[in-house]
Write a protein that holds these residues in place. Structure first.
Motif, PDB file in Angstrom:
ATOM      1  N   TYR A  73     -12.479  21.482 -22.592  1.00 58.47           N
ATOM      2  CA  TYR A  73     -12.883  21.936 -21.631  1.00 58.47           C
ATOM      3  C   TYR A  73     -12.725  22.549 -20.917  1.00 58.47           C
ATOM      4  O   TYR A  73     -13.097  23.888 -20.940  1.00 58.47           O
ATOM      5  N   TRP A  74     -10.916  22.797 -21.042  1.00 57.65           N
ATOM      6  CA  TRP A  74     -10.656  24.182 -20.490  1.00 57.65           C
ATOM      7  C   TRP A  74      -9.893  24.834 -21.276  1.00 57.65           C
ATOM      8  O   TRP A  74     -10.295  26.480 -20.851  1.00 57.65           O
ATOM      9  N   ARG A  75     -10.243  24.215 -22.799  1.00 58.42           N
ATOM     10  CA  ARG A  75      -9.742  25.690 -23.597  1.00 58.42           C
ATOM     11  C   ARG A  75     -10.480  26.314 -24.017  1.00 58.42           C
ATOM     12  O   ARG A  75     -10.824  27.370 -24.784  1.00 58.42           O
TER      13      ARG A  75
ATOM     14  N   TYR B 117     -19.597  14.997 -19.129  1.00 63.52           N
ATOM     15  CA  TYR B 117     -21.089  15.486 -18.752  1.00 63.52           C
ATOM     16  C   TYR B 117     -21.043  17.150 -18.416  1.00 63.52           C
ATOM     17  O   TYR B 117     -21.304  17.782 -18.896  1.00 63.52           O
ATOM     18  N   ARG B 118     -19.252  17.525 -17.908  1.00 63.02           N
ATOM     19  CA  ARG B 118     -18.845  18.930 -17.476  1.00 63.02           C
ATOM     20  C   ARG B 118     -18.957  19.655 -19.025  1.00 63.02           C
ATOM     21  O   ARG B 118     -19.239  20.482 -19.060  1.00 63.02           O
ATOM     22  N   LEU B 119     -18.063  18.942 -20.495  1.00 63.13           N
ATOM     23  CA  LEU B 119     -18.121  19.330 -21.346  1.00 63.13           C
ATOM     24  C   LEU B 119     -19.488  20.149 -22.455  1.00 63.13           C
ATOM     25  O   LEU B 119     -19.704  21.248 -22.969  1.00 63.13           O
ATOM     26  N   THR B 120     -19.991  18.671 -22.139  1.00 60.38           N
ATOM     27  CA  THR B 120     -21.748  19.607 -22.778  1.00 60.38           C
ATOM     28  C   THR B 120     -21.877  20.358 -21.539  1.00 60.38           C
ATOM     29  O   THR B 120     -23.115  21.673 -22.730  1.00 60.38           O
ATOM     30  N   ARG B 121     -21.862  20.687 -20.572  1.00 67.04           N
ATOM     31  CA  ARG B 121     -22.567  21.719 -20.046  1.00 67.04           C
ATOM     32  C   ARG B 121     -22.263  23.460 -20.185  1.00 67.04           C
ATOM     33  O   ARG B 121     -22.520  23.635 -20.127  1.00 67.04           O
TER      34      ARG B 121
ATOM     35  N   TYR C 256     -20.322  23.867 -23.317  1.00 70.58           N
ATOM     36  CA  TYR C 256     -20.745  23.775 -24.222  1.00 70.58           C
ATOM     37  C   TYR C 256     -22.456  24.778 -24.441  1.00 70.58           C
ATOM     38  O   TYR C 256     -22.648  25.589 -24.939  1.00 70.58           O
ATOM     39  N   VAL C 257     -23.279  24.035 -23.159  1.00 74.66           N
ATOM     40  CA  VAL C 257     -24.705  24.612 -23.755  1.00 74.66           C
ATOM     41  C   VAL C 257     -24.795  26.042 -22.989  1.00 74.66           C
ATOM     42  O   VAL C 257     -25.562  26.548 -23.691  1.00 74.66           O
ATOM     43  N   GLU C 258     -24.102  25.869 -22.258  1.00 71.53           N
ATOM     44  CA  GLU C 258     -24.179  27.288 -21.411  1.00 71.53           C
ATOM     45  C   GLU C 258     -23.786  28.212 -22.748  1.00 71.53           C
ATOM     46  O   GLU C 258     -23.648  29.901 -21.756  1.00 71.53           O
ATOM     47  N   ILE C 259     -22.611  28.591 -22.959  1.00 71.83           N
ATOM     48  CA  ILE C 259     -21.805  29.125 -24.101  1.00 71.83           C
ATOM     49  C   ILE C 259     -22.990  29.845 -25.417  1.00 71.83           C
ATOM     50  O   ILE C 259     -22.508  30.829 -25.376  1.00 71.83           O
ATOM     51  N   ARG C 260     -23.590  28.235 -25.641  1.00 73.64           N
ATOM     52  CA  ARG C 260     -24.586  28.428 -26.544  1.00 73.64           C
ATOM     53  C   ARG C 260     -25.561  29.063 -25.943  1.00 73.64           C
ATOM     54  O   ARG C 260     -26.518  30.470 -27.060  1.00 73.64           O
TER      55      ARG C 260
ATOM     56  N   ALA D 241     -21.662  21.823 -38.121  1.00 73.48           N
ATOM     57  CA  ALA D 241     -22.172  20.570 -38.489  1.00 73.48           C
ATOM     58  C   ALA D 241     -23.096  19.760 -37.356  1.00 73.48           C
ATOM     59  O   ALA D 241     -24.262  19.534 -37.191  1.00 73.48           O
ATOM     60  N   ASP D 242     -22.196  19.715 -36.030  1.00 69.91           N
ATOM     61  CA  ASP D 242     -22.549  18.608 -35.198  1.00 69.91           C
ATOM     62  C   ASP D 242     -22.047  19.082 -33.630  1.00 69.91           C
ATOM     63  O   ASP D 242     -20.769  20.007 -33.780  1.00 69.91           O
ATOM     64  N   ALA D 243     -22.479  18.487 -33.024  1.00 69.69           N
ATOM     65  CA  ALA D 243     -21.638  18.962 -32.028  1.00 69.69           C
ATOM     66  C   ALA D 243     -20.197  19.266 -31.574  1.00 69.69           C
ATOM     67  O   ALA D 243     -19.163  20.507 -30.544  1.00 69.69           O
ATOM     68  N   ALA D 244     -20.014  18.256 -31.991  1.00 69.33           N
ATOM     69  CA  ALA D 244     -18.307  17.644 -31.726  1.00 69.33           C
ATOM     70  C   ALA D 244     -17.544  18.598 -32.549  1.00 69.33           C
ATOM     71  O   ALA D 244     -16.426  19.620 -32.094  1.00 69.33           O
ATOM     72  N   ALA D 245     -18.503  19.239 -33.768  1.00 73.25           N
ATOM     73  CA  ALA D 245     -17.541  19.908 -34.668  1.00 73.25           C
ATOM     74  C   ALA D 245     -17.567  21.810 -34.356  1.00 73.25           C
ATOM     75  O   ALA D 245     -17.296  22.423 -34.657  1.00 73.25           O
ATOM     76  N   GLU D 246     -18.446  21.997 -33.460  1.00 76.96           N
ATOM     77  CA  GLU D 246     -19.578  23.190 -33.026  1.00 76.96           C
ATOM     78  C   GLU D 246     -18.563  22.891 -32.114  1.00 76.96           C
ATOM     79  O   GLU D 246     -17.389  24.257 -31.155  1.00 76.96           O
TER      80      GLU D 246
END
Length: 420
Positions: free
Chosen positions: A253-255, A296-300, A302-306, A380-385
């Motif tokens: 998240y911070w990286r 949740y914060r990490l997913t948010r 990630y989604v905002e970056i995408r 290939a998936d969210a974690a790898a991305e």
């Protein structure tokens, strides 16, 4: 050493007692009562053995070195309570009651015998630090030590055996860890017993056992810290797991922050509501919910970056990607590093174009694809991305290739936006 180590051990034991005593308000089962009683005795052992308390007790009783009898006498009920708790967990109720009754009678007899032998010995000068090695040659004290050490060593071995059996069948991971910690603490009593055996042996052989006294104190001092940890860790250990989950979730998240900050500065409208989301996950904080909020914060992020990258796709210049790939190849970057550097350079150039108010030509609106693989870059998936985006974020901040490509690229290669 005693004046520092023993008070710390006493305070630690009594704090653990208070911690476990809170559970008695909800459930008063016998194993829990035995554990609380064990902590009371454990704190008393080291409190009385502290030099200042030792001297004060002797003077109040008008009997030099009586504190050692009281302190070592408390070792028996302490070990009995630990043994009782383990037996109650390990065996059926009728079998446990039989073992506890027999152990209680045997240890009572041991304490009485210790008191008789100690009081029969000649009174010696008060010595709260080296009483045992200095007086071990006296016949009655020698016999007293043999009774005490033999009983104590046997009890520790029995407790270790039962504790490890419980650890093998224990259900919860932190319960098993706590039982193993307790077993390790009991094993540390064996070096103490070995030093005391050397004290006993010096009556018959030429041996300076006093030089090993610090070993005995250190073994007991470290060993006494194990039961407070071992008996309480099933309660607070899951919070350590939750903290580890939180740290694992927040590290990416911070990286991701440098990349997220740059992209959302260029495309601020992709940022979701930044209000407090705690109500979505429950009002009261619990260990599992802490990890859930972190996820949740990490997913948010990630989604905002995408989303921001999707908005910038018309600005992703193939020329910048080609230049970055050539520069990265000359720098000898590994394939994963090269892909991240190329993406970072493309995004950096696109964000610069947005900041300068430049718009691409209509022919540049087609989606950009990775020049080498023919696929959109990522995992290939969210974690790898997410892992891949972390590398992109690092390249955006630190890569000299990205900086050189931006310096060599004309930001006005695209059509300027007409402004009113």
């Amino acid at each position: 050493m005693n004046s520092v180590l023993y008070p710390i051990a006493a305070v630690t034991a009594w704090l653990a007692c208070l911690y476990k005593a809170r559970d008695l308000r909800r459930r008063r089962n016998l194993p829990l009562v035995a554990v609380v009683a064990a902590f009371v005795c454990l704190g008393g052992i080291f409190f009385i053995a502290s030099p200042d308390v030792w001297v004060a007790l002797d003077r109040a009783a008008h009997y030099p070195n009586l504190a050692i009898l009281v302190s070592q006498g408390l070792v028996m009920p302490y070990t009995f309570c630990v043994l009782a708790a383990c037996v109650l967990w390990r065996y059926p109720p009728h079998r446990a009651r039989q073992l506890i009754r027999r152990s209680g009678l045997a240890l009572t007899a041991v304490v009485v015998l210790m008191a008789v032998l100690f009081l029969a010995a000649p009174i010696s000068a008060e010595d709260p630090t080296t009483y045992v090695p200095d007086n071990a040659r006296q016949p009655y004290i020698n016999a007293y030590l043999m009774v005490y050490i033999a009983t104590y060593a046997v009890l520790q071995i029995v407790v270790v055996r039962i504790t490890l059996q419980l650890a093998r069948i224990g259900g919860r991971p932190w319960l098993r860890r706590g039982l193993r910690i307790n077993a390790f603490g009991n094993l540390l009593a064996l070096p103490y017993c070995a030093v005391r055996i050397a004290d006993v042996a010096q009556r018959w052989v030429a041996l300076d056992a006093g030089r090993f006294e610090d070993v005995a104190r250190l073994a007991v001092g470290i060993g006494v810290l194990m039961p407070p940890i071992g008996w309480t860790i099933p309660r607070w250990g899951p919070r350590l797991s939750a903290a580890a989950d939180w740290a694992r979730a927040h590290r990416p998240y911070w990286r991701l922050y440098p990349l997220w900050d740059a992209l959302t500065t260029a495309v601020p409208y992709v940022v979701l509501d930044t209000g407090d989301r705690a109500s979505l996950l429950g009002g009261r904080r619990r260990p599992g919910r802490v990890a859930l909020r972190a996820g949740y914060r990490l997913t948010r992020r990630y989604v905002e970056i995408r989303d921001a990258r999707l908005e910038l796709r018309p600005f992703l210049d193939p020329g910048v990607a080609a230049a970055a790939e050539q520069a990265g190849g000359r720098a000898g970057l590994a394939p994963d590093q090269l892909a991240a550097v190329v993406e970072a350079a493309r995004l950096a150039a696109a964000m610069r174009a947005v900041a300068l108010g430049i718009t691409p030509e209509r022919t540049a609106l087609a989606p950009q694809r990775d020049a080498r693989t023919g696929a959109d870059p990522g995992g290939a998936d969210a974690a790898a991305e997410i892992a891949w985006l972390v590398r992109v974020a690092a390249a955006l901040v630190d890569s000299p290739v990205v900086a050189s490509v931006l310096a060599d690229t004309d930001p006005h290669g695209l059509q300027p936006t007409s402004r009113t």
